[in-house]
Motif scaffolding. Structure first.
Motif, PDB file in Angstrom:
ATOM      1  N   MET A  51      34.264  72.087  23.597  1.00 29.51           N
ATOM      2  CA  MET A  51      34.608  71.155  22.514  1.00 29.51           C
ATOM      3  C   MET A  51      33.690  69.940  22.485  1.00 29.51           C
ATOM      4  O   MET A  51      33.818  69.089  21.637  1.00 29.51           O
ATOM      5  CB  MET A  51      36.070  70.716  22.645  1.00 29.51           C
ATOM      6  CG  MET A  51      37.067  71.849  22.404  1.00 29.51           C
ATOM      7  SD  MET A  51      38.785  71.289  22.400  1.00 29.51           S
ATOM      8  CE  MET A  51      38.970  70.733  24.076  1.00 29.51           C
ATOM      9  N   GLY A  52      32.786  69.867  23.467  1.00 27.86           N
ATOM     10  CA  GLY A  52      31.877  68.727  23.509  1.00 27.86           C
ATOM     11  C   GLY A  52      32.257  67.686  24.535  1.00 27.86           C
ATOM     12  O   GLY A  52      31.541  66.697  24.721  1.00 27.86           O
ATOM     13  N   PHE A  53      33.393  67.889  25.215  1.00 25.88           N
ATOM     14  CA  PHE A  53      33.864  66.907  26.180  1.00 25.88           C
ATOM     15  C   PHE A  53      33.503  67.248  27.619  1.00 25.88           C
ATOM     16  O   PHE A  53      33.977  66.602  28.559  1.00 25.88           O
ATOM     17  CB  PHE A  53      35.378  66.722  26.048  1.00 25.88           C
ATOM     18  CG  PHE A  53      35.783  66.057  24.764  1.00 25.88           C
ATOM     19  CD1 PHE A  53      35.565  64.711  24.562  1.00 25.88           C
ATOM     20  CD2 PHE A  53      36.344  66.792  23.742  1.00 25.88           C
ATOM     21  CE1 PHE A  53      35.907  64.101  23.378  1.00 25.88           C
ATOM     22  CE2 PHE A  53      36.703  66.198  22.546  1.00 25.88           C
ATOM     23  CZ  PHE A  53      36.484  64.842  22.359  1.00 25.88           C
ATOM     24  N   GLY A  54      32.675  68.275  27.789  1.00 33.36           N
ATOM     25  CA  GLY A  54      32.173  68.583  29.115  1.00 33.36           C
ATOM     26  C   GLY A  54      33.282  68.926  30.092  1.00 33.36           C
ATOM     27  O   GLY A  54      34.349  69.401  29.715  1.00 33.36           O
ATOM     28  N   PRO A  55      33.058  68.669  31.385  1.00 31.98           N
ATOM     29  CA  PRO A  55      34.023  69.062  32.428  1.00 31.98           C
ATOM     30  C   PRO A  55      35.075  67.985  32.698  1.00 31.98           C
ATOM     31  O   PRO A  55      35.342  67.653  33.851  1.00 31.98           O
ATOM     32  CB  PRO A  55      33.116  69.275  33.641  1.00 31.98           C
ATOM     33  CG  PRO A  55      32.041  68.253  33.458  1.00 31.98           C
ATOM     34  CD  PRO A  55      31.817  68.144  31.969  1.00 31.98           C
ATOM     35  N   LEU A  56      35.680  67.419  31.648  1.00 32.85           N
ATOM     36  CA  LEU A  56      36.653  66.356  31.867  1.00 32.85           C
ATOM     37  C   LEU A  56      37.893  66.851  32.606  1.00 32.85           C
ATOM     38  O   LEU A  56      38.602  66.064  33.235  1.00 32.85           O
ATOM     39  CB  LEU A  56      37.071  65.723  30.536  1.00 32.85           C
ATOM     40  CG  LEU A  56      36.049  64.792  29.875  1.00 32.85           C
ATOM     41  CD1 LEU A  56      36.695  64.060  28.711  1.00 32.85           C
ATOM     42  CD2 LEU A  56      35.489  63.777  30.871  1.00 32.85           C
ATOM     43  N   HIS A  57      38.157  68.148  32.540  1.00 33.99           N
ATOM     44  CA  HIS A  57      39.305  68.686  33.272  1.00 33.99           C
ATOM     45  C   HIS A  57      39.068  68.652  34.784  1.00 33.99           C
ATOM     46  O   HIS A  57      40.004  68.845  35.563  1.00 33.99           O
ATOM     47  CB  HIS A  57      39.608  70.118  32.818  1.00 33.99           C
ATOM     48  CG  HIS A  57      38.493  71.078  33.048  1.00 33.99           C
ATOM     49  ND1 HIS A  57      37.288  70.999  32.374  1.00 33.99           N
ATOM     50  CD2 HIS A  57      38.382  72.136  33.902  1.00 33.99           C
ATOM     51  CE1 HIS A  57      36.493  71.971  32.792  1.00 33.99           C
ATOM     52  NE2 HIS A  57      37.132  72.673  33.711  1.00 33.99           N
ATOM     53  N   LEU A  58      37.822  68.385  35.196  1.00 33.12           N
ATOM     54  CA  LEU A  58      37.484  68.267  36.616  1.00 33.12           C
ATOM     55  C   LEU A  58      37.226  66.818  37.022  1.00 33.12           C
ATOM     56  O   LEU A  58      36.737  66.548  38.113  1.00 33.12           O
ATOM     57  CB  LEU A  58      36.238  69.111  36.935  1.00 33.12           C
ATOM     58  CG  LEU A  58      36.352  70.612  36.651  1.00 33.12           C
ATOM     59  CD1 LEU A  58      35.000  71.292  36.874  1.00 33.12           C
ATOM     60  CD2 LEU A  58      37.419  71.256  37.509  1.00 33.12           C
ATOM     61  N   PHE A  59      37.552  65.894  36.135  1.00 34.52           N
ATOM     62  CA  PHE A  59      37.276  64.473  36.361  1.00 34.52           C
ATOM     63  C   PHE A  59      37.975  63.979  37.625  1.00 34.52           C
ATOM     64  O   PHE A  59      39.151  64.241  37.844  1.00 34.52           O
ATOM     65  CB  PHE A  59      37.765  63.678  35.154  1.00 34.52           C
ATOM     66  CG  PHE A  59      37.339  62.239  35.156  1.00 34.52           C
ATOM     67  CD1 PHE A  59      36.064  61.890  34.755  1.00 34.52           C
ATOM     68  CD2 PHE A  59      38.216  61.245  35.553  1.00 34.52           C
ATOM     69  CE1 PHE A  59      35.671  60.560  34.762  1.00 34.52           C
ATOM     70  CE2 PHE A  59      37.831  59.918  35.552  1.00 34.52           C
ATOM     71  CZ  PHE A  59      36.554  59.576  35.149  1.00 34.52           C
ATOM     72  N   ARG A  60      37.241  63.245  38.484  1.00 30.42           N
ATOM     73  CA  ARG A  60      37.779  62.819  39.779  1.00 30.42           C
ATOM     74  C   ARG A  60      37.821  61.306  39.948  1.00 30.42           C
ATOM     75  O   ARG A  60      38.463  60.797  40.852  1.00 30.42           O
ATOM     76  CB  ARG A  60      36.937  63.413  40.922  1.00 30.42           C
ATOM     77  CG  ARG A  60      36.906  64.931  40.930  1.00 30.42           C
ATOM     78  CD  ARG A  60      35.964  65.453  42.006  1.00 30.42           C
ATOM     79  NE  ARG A  60      36.456  65.124  43.340  1.00 30.42           N
ATOM     80  CZ  ARG A  60      35.732  64.510  44.260  1.00 30.42           C
ATOM     81  NH1 ARG A  60      34.493  64.154  44.008  1.00 30.42           N
ATOM     82  NH2 ARG A  60      36.240  64.260  45.442  1.00 30.42           N
TER      83      ARG A  60
ATOM     84  N   ILE B 209      42.921  69.827  19.339  1.00 25.67           N
ATOM     85  CA  ILE B 209      43.055  68.500  18.738  1.00 25.67           C
ATOM     86  C   ILE B 209      43.796  67.565  19.683  1.00 25.67           C
ATOM     87  O   ILE B 209      43.405  66.407  19.876  1.00 25.67           O
ATOM     88  CB  ILE B 209      43.784  68.611  17.389  1.00 25.67           C
ATOM     89  CG1 ILE B 209      42.946  69.430  16.403  1.00 25.67           C
ATOM     90  CG2 ILE B 209      44.072  67.224  16.817  1.00 25.67           C
ATOM     91  CD1 ILE B 209      43.693  69.833  15.151  1.00 25.67           C
ATOM     92  N   SER B 210      44.871  68.055  20.300  1.00 21.94           N
ATOM     93  CA  SER B 210      45.678  67.232  21.204  1.00 21.94           C
ATOM     94  C   SER B 210      44.866  66.789  22.416  1.00 21.94           C
ATOM     95  O   SER B 210      44.916  65.624  22.823  1.00 21.94           O
ATOM     96  CB  SER B 210      46.918  68.005  21.656  1.00 21.94           C
ATOM     97  OG  SER B 210      47.702  68.396  20.558  1.00 21.94           O
ATOM     98  N   PHE B 211      44.122  67.731  23.005  1.00 19.69           N
ATOM     99  CA  PHE B 211      43.303  67.395  24.169  1.00 19.69           C
ATOM    100  C   PHE B 211      42.229  66.371  23.795  1.00 19.69           C
ATOM    101  O   PHE B 211      41.971  65.425  24.542  1.00 19.69           O
ATOM    102  CB  PHE B 211      42.644  68.641  24.750  1.00 19.69           C
ATOM    103  CG  PHE B 211      41.768  68.354  25.937  1.00 19.69           C
ATOM    104  CD1 PHE B 211      42.310  68.259  27.203  1.00 19.69           C
ATOM    105  CD2 PHE B 211      40.400  68.158  25.776  1.00 19.69           C
ATOM    106  CE1 PHE B 211      41.504  67.974  28.301  1.00 19.69           C
ATOM    107  CE2 PHE B 211      39.587  67.869  26.867  1.00 19.69           C
ATOM    108  CZ  PHE B 211      40.144  67.780  28.133  1.00 19.69           C
ATOM    109  N   SER B 212      41.597  66.553  22.646  1.00 17.75           N
ATOM    110  CA  SER B 212      40.556  65.635  22.194  1.00 17.75           C
ATOM    111  C   SER B 212      41.122  64.230  22.002  1.00 17.75           C
ATOM    112  O   SER B 212      40.532  63.235  22.451  1.00 17.75           O
ATOM    113  CB  SER B 212      39.938  66.129  20.887  1.00 17.75           C
ATOM    114  OG  SER B 212      39.359  67.411  21.039  1.00 17.75           O
TER     115      SER B 212
END
Length: 205
Positions: free
Chosen positions: A1-10, A105-108
């Motif tokens: 979606m263009g937000f990169g690896p934000l789910h791995l943000f530390r 949309i919600s995640f963004s």
């Protein structure tokens, strides 16, 4: 979606004195930070490299009408009759079973509201719905440019003493760590700084 690896943000914890120092030494005229006898230029490209958030090529337009039928329907689809808050988004994301358009949309919105373009409010800026009306085109937006621009705007308002400090301050912290440390943490290999720097690595520095 263009937000990169934000789910791995530390790097979720802000070191407030460090951030205050970086803000105090941020030169808005030249878009640079003066630290330790060095002047470091900083721009949206750095945001992309540090946070992993990408520019997809299309400018993000936040100036459209919120009364547009598509936006009204999108608001209803995501929030229903509930308020536009980060808590509502968090619950929606946790309870979503598949990566459909509503999840995208919600995640963004959640990423923008709590990390990339945060404010002092727990309400979601409805203008962020404008560039999300087409979920399939979310990755084409210039998210890094938007987030960095919003950060500079918030720094400018703060330095004018007209508003509270806001924007993606964790980016400034990561930019600092990435700029001054000659030997990055072990986890740094093949990772963007946002996923390499955690509490333990930051505390060591």
């Amino acid at each position: 979606m263009g937000f990169g690896p934000l789910h791995l943000f530390r790097s979720s914890k802000l070191h407030r004195p460090l951030c205050q120092m970086l803000v105090d030494n941020f030169d808005l005229a030249n878009c640079s930070i003066h630290i330790h006898g060095r002047s470091l230029s900083i721009n949206h490209v750095d945001f992309e490299l540090i946070m992993g958030v990408q520019d997809g090529g299309s400018p993000v337009d936040l100036d459209g009408s919120l009364d547009d039928p598509d936006i009204v329907e999108l608001t209803r689809k995501v929030f229903g009759d509930k308020e536009m808050s980060v808590d509502v988004l968090k619950n929606l994301i946790h309870n979503t079973k598949k990566a459909d358009d509503t999840f995208r949309i919600s995640f963004s919105l959640y990423a923008l509201a709590i990390l990339l373009c945060p404010s002092t409010s727990d309400k979601v800026d409805p203008r962020f719905l404008l560039p999300l009306r087409d979920p399939a085109a979310v990755c084409k937006n210039n998210w890094a440019t938007l987030c960095f621009t919003k950060l500079v705007e918030r720094l400018m308002l703060f330095k004018d003493r007209s508003q509270y400090l806001g924007g993606c301050l964790v980016f400034l912290q990561l930019f600092y760590l990435d700029s001054i440390v000659s030997t990055p943490p072990t986890l740094y290999k093949n990772m963007v700084p946002a996923t390499a720097w955690g509490k333990k690595e930051s505390k060591r520095v």
